[in-house]
Design a protein around this motif. Structure first.
Motif, PDB file in Angstrom:
ATOM      1  N   GLY A   1       0.793  -1.240   0.000  1.00  0.00           N
ATOM      2  CA  GLY A   1       0.000   0.000   0.000  1.00  0.00           C
ATOM      3  C   GLY A   1       0.812   1.270   0.000  1.00  0.00           C
ATOM      4  O   GLY A   1       1.967   1.322  -0.404  1.00  0.00           O
ATOM      5  N   GLN A   2       0.142   2.310   0.505  1.00  0.00           N
ATOM      6  CA  GLN A   2       0.714   3.655   0.436  1.00  0.00           C
ATOM      7  C   GLN A   2       1.948   3.832   1.293  1.00  0.00           C
ATOM      8  O   GLN A   2       2.687   4.788   1.122  1.00  0.00           O
ATOM      9  CB  GLN A   2      -0.310   4.659   0.932  1.00  0.00           C
ATOM     10  CG  GLN A   2      -1.555   4.719   0.115  1.00  0.00           C
ATOM     11  CD  GLN A   2      -2.587   5.538   0.844  1.00  0.00           C
ATOM     12  OE1 GLN A   2      -2.405   6.709   1.068  1.00  0.00           O
ATOM     13  NE2 GLN A   2      -3.667   4.910   1.225  1.00  0.00           N
ATOM     14  N   ASP A   3       2.140   2.928   2.265  1.00  0.00           N
ATOM     15  CA  ASP A   3       3.266   3.105   3.166  1.00  0.00           C
ATOM     16  C   ASP A   3       4.587   2.687   2.539  1.00  0.00           C
ATOM     17  O   ASP A   3       5.636   2.858   3.145  1.00  0.00           O
ATOM     18  CB  ASP A   3       3.030   2.309   4.450  1.00  0.00           C
ATOM     19  CG  ASP A   3       1.844   2.859   5.211  1.00  0.00           C
ATOM     20  OD1 ASP A   3       1.648   4.084   5.154  1.00  0.00           O
ATOM     21  OD2 ASP A   3       1.114   2.071   5.828  1.00  0.00           O
ATOM     22  N   TYR A   4       4.510   2.123   1.343  1.00  0.00           N
ATOM     23  CA  TYR A   4       5.732   1.621   0.723  1.00  0.00           C
ATOM     24  C   TYR A   4       6.800   2.714   0.598  1.00  0.00           C
ATOM     25  O   TYR A   4       7.932   2.539   1.021  1.00  0.00           O
ATOM     26  CB  TYR A   4       5.432   1.019  -0.653  1.00  0.00           C
ATOM     27  CG  TYR A   4       6.692   0.641  -1.374  1.00  0.00           C
ATOM     28  CD1 TYR A   4       7.406  -0.498  -1.005  1.00  0.00           C
ATOM     29  CD2 TYR A   4       7.225   1.456  -2.371  1.00  0.00           C
ATOM     30  CE1 TYR A   4       8.601  -0.826  -1.630  1.00  0.00           C
ATOM     31  CE2 TYR A   4       8.408   1.141  -3.000  1.00  0.00           C
ATOM     32  CZ  TYR A   4       9.093   0.001  -2.632  1.00  0.00           C
ATOM     33  OH  TYR A   4      10.274  -0.312  -3.236  1.00  0.00           O
ATOM     34  N   TYR A   5       6.410   3.852   0.023  1.00  0.00           N
ATOM     35  CA  TYR A   5       7.405   4.909  -0.201  1.00  0.00           C
ATOM     36  C   TYR A   5       7.939   5.458   1.118  1.00  0.00           C
ATOM     37  O   TYR A   5       9.130   5.701   1.263  1.00  0.00           O
ATOM     38  CB  TYR A   5       6.794   6.047  -1.011  1.00  0.00           C
ATOM     39  CG  TYR A   5       6.548   5.703  -2.464  1.00  0.00           C
ATOM     40  CD1 TYR A   5       7.557   5.140  -3.231  1.00  0.00           C
ATOM     41  CD2 TYR A   5       5.318   5.924  -3.060  1.00  0.00           C
ATOM     42  CE1 TYR A   5       7.343   4.808  -4.556  1.00  0.00           C
ATOM     43  CE2 TYR A   5       5.100   5.594  -4.390  1.00  0.00           C
ATOM     44  CZ  TYR A   5       6.112   5.042  -5.138  1.00  0.00           C
ATOM     45  OH  TYR A   5       5.907   4.714  -6.448  1.00  0.00           O
ATOM     46  N   VAL A   6       7.031   5.631   2.067  1.00  0.00           N
ATOM     47  CA  VAL A   6       7.423   6.204   3.362  1.00  0.00           C
ATOM     48  C   VAL A   6       8.436   5.296   4.052  1.00  0.00           C
ATOM     49  O   VAL A   6       9.498   5.731   4.498  1.00  0.00           O
ATOM     50  CB  VAL A   6       6.174   6.403   4.246  1.00  0.00           C
ATOM     51  CG1 VAL A   6       6.572   6.835   5.639  1.00  0.00           C
ATOM     52  CG2 VAL A   6       5.245   7.429   3.628  1.00  0.00           C
ATOM     53  N   LYS A   7       8.101   4.016   4.092  1.00  0.00           N
ATOM     54  CA  LYS A   7       8.983   3.081   4.796  1.00  0.00           C
ATOM     55  C   LYS A   7      10.312   2.931   4.051  1.00  0.00           C
ATOM     56  O   LYS A   7      11.374   2.901   4.669  1.00  0.00           O
ATOM     57  CB  LYS A   7       8.298   1.724   4.945  1.00  0.00           C
ATOM     58  CG  LYS A   7       9.110   0.737   5.762  1.00  0.00           C
ATOM     59  CD  LYS A   7       8.410  -0.577   5.941  1.00  0.00           C
ATOM     60  CE  LYS A   7       9.354  -1.608   6.541  1.00  0.00           C
ATOM     61  NZ  LYS A   7       8.749  -2.938   6.605  1.00  0.00           N
ATOM     62  N   SER A   8      10.238   2.841   2.744  1.00  0.00           N
ATOM     63  CA  SER A   8      11.464   2.648   1.962  1.00  0.00           C
ATOM     64  C   SER A   8      12.393   3.850   2.123  1.00  0.00           C
ATOM     65  O   SER A   8      13.602   3.687   2.314  1.00  0.00           O
ATOM     66  CB  SER A   8      11.130   2.468   0.483  1.00  0.00           C
ATOM     67  OG  SER A   8      10.241   1.400   0.330  1.00  0.00           O
ATOM     68  N   LEU A   9      11.815   5.043   2.056  1.00  0.00           N
ATOM     69  CA  LEU A   9      12.637   6.248   2.182  1.00  0.00           C
ATOM     70  C   LEU A   9      13.246   6.330   3.586  1.00  0.00           C
ATOM     71  O   LEU A   9      14.410   6.709   3.749  1.00  0.00           O
ATOM     72  CB  LEU A   9      11.788   7.488   1.885  1.00  0.00           C
ATOM     73  CG  LEU A   9      12.529   8.765   1.516  1.00  0.00           C
ATOM     74  CD1 LEU A   9      13.494   8.553   0.362  1.00  0.00           C
ATOM     75  CD2 LEU A   9      11.554   9.877   1.161  1.00  0.00           C
ATOM     76  N   ALA A  10      12.446   5.956   4.588  1.00  0.00           N
ATOM     77  CA  ALA A  10      12.960   5.975   5.963  1.00  0.00           C
ATOM     78  C   ALA A  10      14.093   4.961   6.109  1.00  0.00           C
ATOM     79  O   ALA A  10      15.096   5.227   6.785  1.00  0.00           O
ATOM     80  CB  ALA A  10      11.837   5.664   6.944  1.00  0.00           C
ATOM     81  N   MET A  11      13.970   3.810   5.462  1.00  0.00           N
ATOM     82  CA  MET A  11      15.033   2.796   5.531  1.00  0.00           C
ATOM     83  C   MET A  11      16.313   3.323   4.887  1.00  0.00           C
ATOM     84  O   MET A  11      17.409   3.158   5.421  1.00  0.00           O
ATOM     85  CB  MET A  11      14.591   1.515   4.822  1.00  0.00           C
ATOM     86  CG  MET A  11      13.609   0.681   5.630  1.00  0.00           C
ATOM     87  SD  MET A  11      13.070  -0.784   4.730  1.00  0.00           S
ATOM     88  CE  MET A  11      14.486  -1.867   4.968  1.00  0.00           C
ATOM     89  N   LEU A  12      16.161   3.966   3.739  1.00  0.00           N
ATOM     90  CA  LEU A  12      17.341   4.493   3.046  1.00  0.00           C
ATOM     91  C   LEU A  12      17.979   5.616   3.851  1.00  0.00           C
ATOM     92  O   LEU A  12      19.198   5.700   3.955  1.00  0.00           O
ATOM     93  CB  LEU A  12      16.958   4.994   1.650  1.00  0.00           C
ATOM     94  CG  LEU A  12      16.529   3.905   0.663  1.00  0.00           C
ATOM     95  CD1 LEU A  12      15.953   4.514  -0.598  1.00  0.00           C
ATOM     96  CD2 LEU A  12      17.703   2.999   0.311  1.00  0.00           C
TER      97      LEU A  12
END
Lengths: 406, 300
Positions: free
Chosen positions: A55-66
């Protein structure tokens, strides 16, 4: 003692031989699993950990991981590309493409490849394209005695059809069948752009922009032929169509499997109507994979990236996205016996207008949605909402380009 | 036996270290961060008070007149306060429910359990359930309204009805929960002789409630009110996240959801920290006012 033991255990992992792949899961999950299994067979000793964030959290989580320097090597990327590339979170793939004799970028649809460029750098390889069409319920059209639309229809004709097929319950005043089921009539249909070409200014506060937004207000509140979705971010937006409450909806490539499964009536798709100035234009996006800037094993990551974007992978996700290698188009058409006019999806690739690729797209978009909704919900006059949107969005852009905000 | 100061310190040290590492240092860092622009990727840049100005400042508008730099922040503050209007209703509801369940009624243990269930069920599950209940076309509420000839509103899709809908859901979740248990405990601590004496004096039900029950449970009411206001300022995130994503038109976005959005969607870490500190100031001011105004009416 315990601390030393944990420290020892932490050092035991052979992390250097592992790759981490981020994906949003969903329908691509089996295809990713198969591609990863094949990659691991070809590279004995290398393990790929697939991290799925739906879902929508993909970008948020991925960016936070990076940002947190977490171990990430390859990551799925769609329309959020600018948010990542603009922050320098991705690695330029140009050297890999130039060095790898077995990889031919010319096989991919060039304009979609360009969506993964920022300046001269290439940050991703696309495996799929998502376009919009209009899906329509043939039975509602038949009941209203309206002819099915053809791809040469224009915006006014679409609205006229919507008026004809809309049915309002005379007793309760409730809309029983709405002609259009969409969030709003896209500004692209009116030949408009959200940001200026240099992406530094809000571009909708114009006479034509006001006309477009006022028309939306009319369609929603006065004519009541446009029914807005229950949950714009989820499959719920299709519910009205599947329950025969909306005659026409904006229909994306990824909706195909769901519609083929759930629609219990005759339906088909048709190209987005020709808009103002005789031009056709529609939102589009893509599916691809990028390499994380801080990957520890760039060469292995490149091999994995090729695996999840190559022709084999594209073939395995034909059910929900258009392949970026045109040689697969016949197979795409074959994979979708219904709707009959599925070829319209391929045709729409000539009229694609994706979102702006800027680092702060999410904030700008959120600001825009806020002011647009103020107008669409009649909380503010259209002119005022557009003026406010312009003022606030331009300030966000100014702060960014003047270097006052990262 | 005299305990050496070092012994005390050694015993306290694990807790103290944890508190420093996971509470004090992050709080201090967030205060510092409130004066910087930082997106997690680039180096933080000192911006002075600009993050605060971006949230609560005013400027000359492009089309004349003074306008808020960030009208959304003010609107979300209003949303947060609006959603807190449900607090007095849930407080009174809890007291009423506790009074009922304090009586020697058949099956009261069962009802105590039933009323407490919303407090132990996963929040996300409840939000999804209510999302369906509020669904405008097939939801339970609109179907019931339709049976009596009323066309219900489009609840969570309507900027007018979304907040009352969330308040109603909040009322359902909180009326029979911990507040009811606190009131029940307070009611059971009231000396029955007070009621017996009142009866001898001829006091009726309402008079007994107003002159004995209400003053006696006032410390509990005060506690619930304070905690409710603090929770209200911090609340609204999970329901907005699961049910509405803050919409429509930001009508269910609260300050806590805005902080999340600013920090973890737009990656304005400095501005999110500044907003957190403003929220803290609001909580502190309201708690202080509450203490000054309501605290005087508490009977200990």
């Amino acid at each position: 003692m315990l601390f030393l033991l944990l420290l020892g255990l932490a050092g035991c992992g052979r992390e250097d031989e592992n790759l981490v792949l981020l994906t949003p899961g969903g329908r691509m999950r089996p295809a990713v699993a198969a591609a990863v299994a094949e990659f691991e067979r070809e590279h004995p000793g290398v393990k790929v950990q697939v991290v799925t964030t739906p879902g929508q959290d993909y970008y948020v989580k991925s960016l936070a991981m990076l940002a947190g320097k977490a171990h990430v090597d390859v990551l799925w990327m769609g329309q959020g590309f600018g948010i990542f590339a603009g922050r320098g979170a991705l690695r330029d793939l140009t050297p890999f493409v130039e060095r790898d004799g077995g990889f031919d970028l010319a096989l991919f649809r060039p304009e979609v490849v360009d969506w993964y460029r920022l300046g001269p750098q290439l940050y991703g390889i696309p495996y799929g394209v998502d376009v919009m069409t209009i899906a329509y319920n043939k039975e509602i059209f038949d009941a209203a005695g309206v002819a099915y639309p053809t791809s040469d229809w224009n915006l006014e004709e679409m609205l006229e059809i919507a008026r004809k097929v809309t049915r309002i319950d005379s007793r309760s005043g409730r809309v029983k069948v709405a002609g259009l089921g969409m969030e709003s009539l896209d500004y692209r249909y009116h030949g408009l752009k959200f940001l200026s070409d240099d992406q530094r200014r809000f571009a909708l506060n114009t006479e034509r922009g006001r006309e477009w937004l006022e028309r939306n207000v009319e369609l929603i509140h006065r004519e009541r032929i446009l029914q807005r979705g229950a949950d714009l971010q989820s499959m719920d937006r299709l519910s009205g169509f599947f329950n025969a409450q909306t005659a026409m909806i904006e229909f994306a490539t990824w909706d195909l499997p769901e519609a083929e499964k759930r629609a219990l009536f005759a339906w088909d798709v048709v190209a987005i109507p020709i808009g103002a100035g005789g031009k056709r234009s529609s939102w589009a996006s893509s599916n691809g994979f990028c390499m994380a800037r801080d990957t520890r094993q760039p060469d292995l990551a490149w091999e994995l990236l090729k695996k999840v974007t190559g022709i084999g992978f594209q073939r395995s996700v034909l059910n929900a996205t258009i392949p970026t290698q045109p040689t697969l188009y016949p197979e795409f058409l074959q994979a979708h016996p219904h709707p009959k006019q599925v070829g319209e999806l391929l045709e729409m690739q000539d009229f694609m207008q994706p979102n702006a690729r800027i680092a702060l797209f999410q904030e700008v978009d959120s600001e825009w949605i806020y002011w647009k909704e103020q107008a669409l919900l009649k909380k503010l006059p259209v002119a005022e909402a557009l003026a406010k949107a312009e003022s606030h969005i331009n300030r966000i852009l100014d702060l960014h380009y003047e270097g006052k905000e990262p | 036996m005299k305990v050496k100061p070092w012994t005390t310190l050694v015993f306290l040290l694990p807790n103290l270290l944890g508190f420093l590492a996971f509470t004090m240092i992050p709080i201090g860092a967030s205060l510092l961060l409130a004066f910087f622009a930082w997106d997690l990727f680039s180096e933080p840049t000192f911006v002075g008070l600009r993050n605060f100005y971006d949230l609560v400042g005013f400027r000359l508008g492009e089309h004349g007149g003074v306008e808020a730099v960030n009208p959304r922040f003010w609107y979300y503050g209003y949303n947060t306060l609006f959603l807190m209007l449900g607090l007095p209703f849930s407080l009174l509801g809890s007291l009423l429910l506790a009074c009922l369940l304090n009586r020697k009624l058949y099956g009261r243990r069962f009802f105590q359990l039933i009323f407490f269930i919303p407090s132990i069920v996963s929040g996300v599950g409840i939000y999804l359930l209510w999302k369906w209940i509020f669904q405008p076309d097939y939801g339970l509420i609109n179907q019931l309204l339709w049976q009596v000839g009323i066309v219900g509103p489009r609840w969570l899709e309507s900027s007018l009805w979304a907040k009352p809908a969330l308040m109603a859901m909040g009322f359902w979740g909180s009326v029979g929960g911990m507040n009811m248990l606190l009131y029940l405990a307070a009611l059971q601590n009231i000396n029955p002789e007070l009621y017996e004496a009142a009866e001898v004096d001829g006091a009726k039900g309402w008079q007994q409630f107003w002159n004995i029950t209400w003053p006696t449970v006032s410390p509990t009411t005060f506690f619930i009110l304070i905690m409710g206001i603090i929770g209200g300022f911090q609340g609204g995130f999970d329901s907005a996240y699961v049910m509405t994503r803050g919409g429509p038109a930001g009508s269910t976005t609260t300050l806590s959801y805005y902080i999340y959005e600013t920090g973890f969607q737009f990656f304005y870490m400095g501005r999110a920290s500044a907003a957190s500190w403003l929220l803290f100031l609001m909580v502190m001011v309201f708690t202080w006012i509450n203490w000054k105004v309501a605290g005087k009416r508490v009977h200990y």
